[in-house]
Design a protein around this motif. Structure first.
Motif, PDB file in Angstrom:
ATOM      1  N   LEU A   1       8.635   4.544   3.488  1.00 51.52           N
ATOM      2  CA  LEU A   1       9.481   5.359   4.344  1.00 51.52           C
ATOM      3  C   LEU A   1      10.930   5.230   3.925  1.00 51.52           C
ATOM      4  O   LEU A   1      11.367   4.181   3.460  1.00 51.52           O
ATOM      5  N   GLY A   2      11.684   6.318   4.104  1.00 52.47           N
ATOM      6  CA  GLY A   2      13.098   6.291   3.783  1.00 52.47           C
ATOM      7  C   GLY A   2      13.421   6.568   2.333  1.00 52.47           C
ATOM      8  O   GLY A   2      14.590   6.553   1.945  1.00 52.47           O
ATOM      9  N   ASP A   3      12.401   6.813   1.512  1.00 53.46           N
ATOM     10  CA  ASP A   3      12.625   7.123   0.095  1.00 53.46           C
ATOM     11  C   ASP A   3      11.627   8.189  -0.334  1.00 53.46           C
ATOM     12  O   ASP A   3      10.482   7.877  -0.671  1.00 53.46           O
ATOM     13  N   GLY A   4      12.072   9.444  -0.310  1.00 47.02           N
ATOM     14  CA  GLY A   4      11.197  10.524  -0.743  1.00 47.02           C
ATOM     15  C   GLY A   4      11.560  11.073  -2.101  1.00 47.02           C
ATOM     16  O   GLY A   4      11.007  12.093  -2.521  1.00 47.02           O
TER      17      GLY A   4
ATOM     18  N   ARG B   1      -6.184   5.464  -5.327  1.00 48.15           N
ATOM     19  CA  ARG B   1      -5.141   4.558  -4.828  1.00 48.15           C
ATOM     20  C   ARG B   1      -3.990   5.440  -4.361  1.00 48.15           C
ATOM     21  O   ARG B   1      -3.394   6.158  -5.152  1.00 48.15           O
ATOM     22  N   VAL B   2      -3.687   5.381  -3.082  1.00 52.61           N
ATOM     23  CA  VAL B   2      -2.778   6.347  -2.480  1.00 52.61           C
ATOM     24  C   VAL B   2      -1.481   5.684  -2.044  1.00 52.61           C
ATOM     25  O   VAL B   2      -1.497   4.635  -1.387  1.00 52.61           O
ATOM     26  N   THR B   3      -0.374   6.330  -2.403  1.00 51.36           N
ATOM     27  CA  THR B   3       0.944   5.954  -1.900  1.00 51.36           C
ATOM     28  C   THR B   3       1.565   7.179  -1.251  1.00 51.36           C
ATOM     29  O   THR B   3       1.623   8.245  -1.870  1.00 51.36           O
ATOM     30  N   VAL B   4       2.006   7.027  -0.024  1.00 46.32           N
ATOM     31  CA  VAL B   4       2.681   8.115   0.677  1.00 46.32           C
ATOM     32  C   VAL B   4       4.175   7.818   0.698  1.00 46.32           C
ATOM     33  O   VAL B   4       4.589   6.705   1.045  1.00 46.32           O
ATOM     34  N   VAL B   5       4.972   8.817   0.318  1.00 51.19           N
ATOM     35  CA  VAL B   5       6.431   8.670   0.383  1.00 51.19           C
ATOM     36  C   VAL B   5       6.968   9.676   1.391  1.00 51.19           C
ATOM     37  O   VAL B   5       6.479  10.798   1.493  1.00 51.19           O
ATOM     38  N   ASN B   6       7.983   9.251   2.144  1.00 52.51           N
ATOM     39  CA  ASN B   6       8.570  10.114   3.164  1.00 52.51           C
ATOM     40  C   ASN B   6      10.027   9.737   3.343  1.00 52.51           C
ATOM     41  O   ASN B   6      10.351   8.558   3.551  1.00 52.51           O
TER      42      ASN B   6
END
Length: 487
Positions: A66-69, A38-43
Motif C-alpha cells: 500500500l502507498g506505492d502504486g 505468486r501474487v503481489t497487489v500494489v495500490n
C-alpha cells in the motif's frame, strides 16, 4: 479473422502484480492465487478500506504493498490492472521497459473463461458507448431472462466477472458492459456480438485523445461472430464496424429511431421493428414491442432498447421475449427517473447525466424544461448542448464549481432563458435549487436534474446528488404529490 480461443492460461508459479484493490482487484488477486500464481497487489492509496482489503488478501498468502502504486515489483512476469489506471502510469511504463505484458481484469476473466475444461464457456453479448451502457446491458439481460436463458448483467456494471466465470451457476449467455478503460487492456476478447451505442468526448485525460478513446471503444467489435451493432445517427460507430476484423459472416446491424432499412432495427408508427433477423429483410419486418413498453419511453432510451433487442435477436431470441423483457425492465435510480408530479409539474432525476452528451439526450425527452445543471465540467464545453436544447428551456438553475461555463453558454446562445445561479457549493444547494425551480415551473413543465457535469465538487457521487434532489422534491411536494416515488 477467426475468433478462436485465447492462448492457454498457465500462471502456476508465475509472479503476477495486480494494480489496484477494490471491486476488480481483490477478486482478480484471489483468482490468480487460486491458479497457483505468486501474487503481489500494489495500490497507491493506503486508507482504511484499502488496509481492510489488504488484510483479507494477506490472510490468503497474497502480498500487498500500500502507498506505492508506481514501482514494479522485482521479478514480475505479468501485470493485471483494474480499470481506471492510466496507460501513462509509471507502473506500466516500467512494465513496458521490462518486457512485461499488461492485462486488464476483463482480459484475465476472458482467459479464465476459455481455460475451464469442466464447463462450456458462456458467450458474451457486449455493450459499450459513451452513454447508455448500463441501461442497455440491463435491458438485454431482462430480454435474455424472458427468453428462458440463464444470464447475468456483468462487467463494468458492478458485478465482478470473476464471480460469474469461476462461480456457480453455469450461464447460457452473458450481457457484458465494457468501459473504454476495460477495453484498452483486453486484446483477446471475442464477443458473440457487440454494440457501440454512441461516441462523444469523454475520459480524454485518460486516453489522451478522442481518436485513442474511439479506438479503444472499437476493440469491442474485434472477432465478433454474428453481429456488430451500431447507431445510424452516429457515423463514428459505423466507422468502427467497418474497421473491425471480424469472423466471416458477421453482419453490421444498425439501429435508428426512424423507419429502418434492411439490416436495421427501428421504429414505425410507435412500434419497434426488426428488419435484420427476418427471412426477407428487404420486404418485411418483425414487430418486437411498442415504444410504450420501454421504461421510460424517452428517445435515447428507445435507442437503448433497440440496441438491446438487436443483440438479443443476434443470439436467436424470439420476438415475444423482447417485448416481455422490455416490459419487465426497471431502470436504475438516477437515470431519467420520475421522482414526483404535483401542481402539474413533473420532477425527473437524471443525475447520471454527468457529461454533455448524456444531458443532451435527457433534455431532448421533454418539451418544456426547468433545467437544474452544473458541477465539475471535466473540461467540457456547453455551447452545442445549449444550442440544441434552447427551445426546450423555460429556465435554468445552475449550481456547482463550473456553473459559470453553462451560464456563459446560455448567455451566448439562449439569452431569452432566465438563469438563476446559486453561489453556495455545499450539499444544501440542491434543496435551494429545487425551491427556485418550483418558483419558475408552470403546469406542463418538467423540472429536470441533468447536470452535464460530474458531482464530486459538492457530493460524494452522482447517487448522493440524485438522492438529495429526490428528497428535496418529496419534501417540497409532501401532501400534494400525485404519484411520489420512482416508478
Amino acid at each position: 479473422m477467426t475468433a478462436g480461443a485465447a492462448p492457454a492460461l498457465d500462471l502456476a508459479g508465475k509472479h503476477v502484480t495486480v494494480a489496484g484493490l477494490g471491486v476488480s482487484g481483490v477478486p482478480a488477486a484471489k483468482a490468480l492465487h487460486a491458479l497457483g500464481a505468486r501474487v503481489t497487489v500494489v495500490n497507491g492509496v493506503a486508507g482504511e478500506r484499502q488496509r481492510a482489503e489488504a488484510a483479507e488478501l494477506e490472510a490468503l498468502g497474497v502480498a500487498v504493498r500500500l502507498g506505492d502504486g508506481d514501482t514494479l515489483p522485482d521479478g514480475t512476469d505479468l501485470v493485471v490492472t483494474t480499470p481506471g489506471w492510466k496507460p501513462s502510469s509509471p507502473l506500466f511504463t516500467a512494465a513496458a521497459q521490462a518486457g512485461v505484458e499488461v492485462w486488464g481484469d476483463v482480459e484475465l476473466a476472458w482467459r479464465l473463461r476459455e481455460s475451464r475444461p469442466d464447463r462450456k464457456a458462456a458467450p458474451w453479448l457486449a455493450v459499450t458507448g459513451t452513454n447508455g451502457k448500463t441501461t442497455t446491458t440491463r435491458m438485454l439481460a431482462a430480454i435474455l431472462t424472458a427468453a428462458g436463458l440463464r444470464t447475468a448483467a456483468v462487467g463494468n456494471i458492478g458485478v465482478s466477472l470473476f464471480d460469474v466465470v469461476l462461480g456457480e451457476p453455469e450461464y447460457d449467455v452473458l450481457a457484458v458492459e465494457l468501459s473504454s478503460y476495460q477495453l484498452h487492456w483486453a486484446p483477446s476478447i471475442r464477443p458473440h456480438s457487440a454494440a457501440v451505442l454512441n461516441l462523444a468526448p469523454d475520459h480524454l485525460d485518460w486516453h489522451g485523445s478522442m481518436a485513442a478513446y474511439a479506438a479503444d471503444k472499437g476493440r469491442i467489435f474485434q472477432g465478433n461472430q454474428v453481429a456488430c451493432v451500431y447507431n445510424t445517427a452516429d457515423p463514428e460507430t459505423e466507422r468502427l464496424v467497418r474497421e473491425a476484423d471480424v469472423e466471416e459472416g458477421c453482419r453490421a446491424i444498425g439501429f435508428t429511431l426512424e423507419a429502418p432499412r434492411p439490416s436495421e432495427f427501428g421504429v414505425v408508427d410507435g412500434i419497434l421493428v426488426d428488419r435484420a433477423f427476418v427471412e426477407d429483410r428487404r420486404n418485411s419486418a418483425q414487430e418486437l414491442a411498442e415504444t410504450a413498453d420501454v421504461n421510460p419511453p424517452a428517445p435515447h432510451n428507445i435507442a437503448n432498447a433497440l440496441a438491446a433487442a438487436a443483440l438479443a435477436r443476434a443470439y436467436g431470441v424470439e420476438p415475444a421475449a423482447v417485448r416481455e423483457g422490455l416490459r419487465a425492465f426497471r431502470p436504475d435510480a438516477h437515470r431519467i427517473a420520475e421522482v414526483a408530479a404535483f401542481d402539474g409539474v413533473t420532477w425527473v432525476d437524471d443525475s447520471k447525466a454527468t457529461n454533455t452528451h448524456a444531458a443532451e439526450a435527457s433534455l431532448a425527452a421533454y418539451p418544456s424544461i426547468v433545467w437544474i445543471a452544473g458541477g465539475l465540467a471535466k473540461g467540457a464545453e456547453f455551447d452545442d448542448l445549449v444550442v440544441k436544447s434552447a427551445d426546450r428551456l423555460r429556465a435554468a438553475v445552475l449550481i456547482g464549481a463550473d456553473r459559470a461555463l453553462i451560464r456563459e453558454a446560455l448567455a451566448r446562445h439562449a439569452p431569452q432563458v432566465p438563469v438563476v445561479e446559486l453561489g453556495r457549493t455545499d450539499t444544501g444547494a440542491m434543496a435551494a435549487a429545487v425551491a427556485v425551480a418550483r418558483d419558475r415551473a408552470e403546469p406542463g413543465d418538467t423540472v429536470l436534474l441533468a447536470p452535464a457535469c460530474a458531482s464530486m465538487d459538492m457530493f460524494a457521487n452522482y447517487n448522493q446528488r440524485g438522492d438529495m434532489f429526490a428528497d428535496a422534491v418529496r419534501s417540497l411536494g409532501a401532501g400534494d404529490s400525485e404519484e411520489p416515488g420512482r416508478p
